[in-house]
Write an enzyme that holds these catalytic residues in place. Sequence first.
Site, short mmCIF file in Angstrom:
data_model
loop_
_atom_site.label_atom_id
_atom_site.label_comp_id
_atom_site.label_asym_id
_atom_site.label_seq_id
_atom_site.Cartn_x
_atom_site.Cartn_y
_atom_site.Cartn_z
N HIS A 133 0.83 -1.21 0.00
CA HIS A 133 0.00 0.00 0.00
C HIS A 133 0.87 1.26 0.00
O HIS A 133 0.87 2.00 -0.98
CB HIS A 133 -1.01 0.03 1.15
CG HIS A 133 -1.93 -1.14 1.18
ND1 HIS A 133 -2.75 -1.47 0.11
CD2 HIS A 133 -2.16 -2.08 2.13
CE1 HIS A 133 -3.44 -2.55 0.41
NE2 HIS A 133 -3.10 -2.95 1.63
N ASP A 187 -4.98 -8.35 -3.22
CA ASP A 187 -5.28 -8.06 -1.82
C ASP A 187 -6.61 -8.67 -1.37
O ASP A 187 -6.71 -9.85 -1.13
CB ASP A 187 -5.25 -6.54 -1.61
CG ASP A 187 -5.25 -6.14 -0.13
OD1 ASP A 187 -5.31 -7.04 0.72
OD2 ASP A 187 -5.20 -4.94 0.16
#
Length: 431
Positions: free
Chosen positions: A261, A310
């Site tokens: 991220h 993810d």
Amino acid sequence: MSSYWFPRAWLPGGPADAVRIDIAEGVITAVSPGEKPSGTVFSGLAVPGFANVHSHAFHRALRGRTHADRGSFWTWRDRMYTLARRLEPDSYYRLARAVYAEMVLAGYTSVAEFHYLHHPGHGQRYADPNEFSHALVAAAGEAGIRLTLLDACYLAGGFGQPTSGVQQRFDDGDADAWARRVESFRPAGDLVLTGAAIHSVRAVPAEQLPAVVHGAAGRPLHVHLSEQPRENEECLAVYGCTPTELLTAAGALTPRTVAVHATYLTPGDIAALSDSWVCLCPSTEADLGDGIGPARALADAGVRLALGSDGQSIIDPWFETRALEFHDRLASGARGRFEAGELLDAAAAHAASGWSNLGAIAPGRDADLVCVDTGSVRTAGVDGPGILFAATASDVTDVMIAGRWIVRDRIHRTLGNVAAALDSEIGALWQ
């Protein structure tokens, strides 16, 4: 030796015409553009297999069940915890097998599983404390995908907070106990690697970080980093530094580290990451309202970029790849943020998960290939590298992993009806 011919193939120099690819024992032995059709003849474009550098396989069971919810990442997490309470090794094996097969159908040939669901909970342990890890390895093996199992250390429920509730299923007690469990796990198979993960600086106290770094022992080390402003604010309040600075002090940032991220970074944070990787997960970051990370600034600083699915709200490497470009356009107000070659490098960044001989169609490379239909309603008329901005997972027709065709004519050769398997396993979890 086997030979395959494609009207076009994306080689290290870009798309080329009339390409014959020779493969022996799972390795590409020759790549010859400008050849007449021979061997097994395909009708689409061959590209290197895609790398899914960040996955939580069980989150796939949340798709379509949380997307209309109001709230934030933190309220979504409560729904995820509900799901985590329901999983056992057998049910996770069946679910992950179908999820990994969905990834292969989409064009992924490797997946890095950021794995933190370890124990029964309430301080209990399975007879084999790596029962869940074995389940994931078995699932990936049946799905035919390369797996890097990243065993995540998770010791706290937040800064200065003990784990509670379902979080106790993630908790080994301390980093030394985590390291002993990880060291005892010895998976078999040519398509499995192991690595380690720091769940986040929220979940691993600063004094425990060096032991996790040591436990990674030269293997890939991944970490959720600065996904939310709240994480940064609390880290500053407790430690007087950013999460990136905390990891730097612990020696956690190396060329084998992947920060996942990395959405809210200072200029100093970006500089500190220059020798590491950053894995962006555009579909999940959009789904959770996380924000848009500084992708172009990271790349300009020398950070190597990778991509992951993810939370599995979408399993489509084509989407993630163009979203890397599109999100940076939204943030900057400018177009053309990445060259096509840069986008493909991020999409095929297997090295971030420890697979160093993948990511290109070239002699000597391991034979992971994806064939995409260039005549669908989405791809018809598209020129060369523009395929990255047009194709979807539905356009993938064939997938080879380690020299074996796992998908042919859009059918997974082992699992067959992957949609039915997903429907059955997800339905059972929510009954």
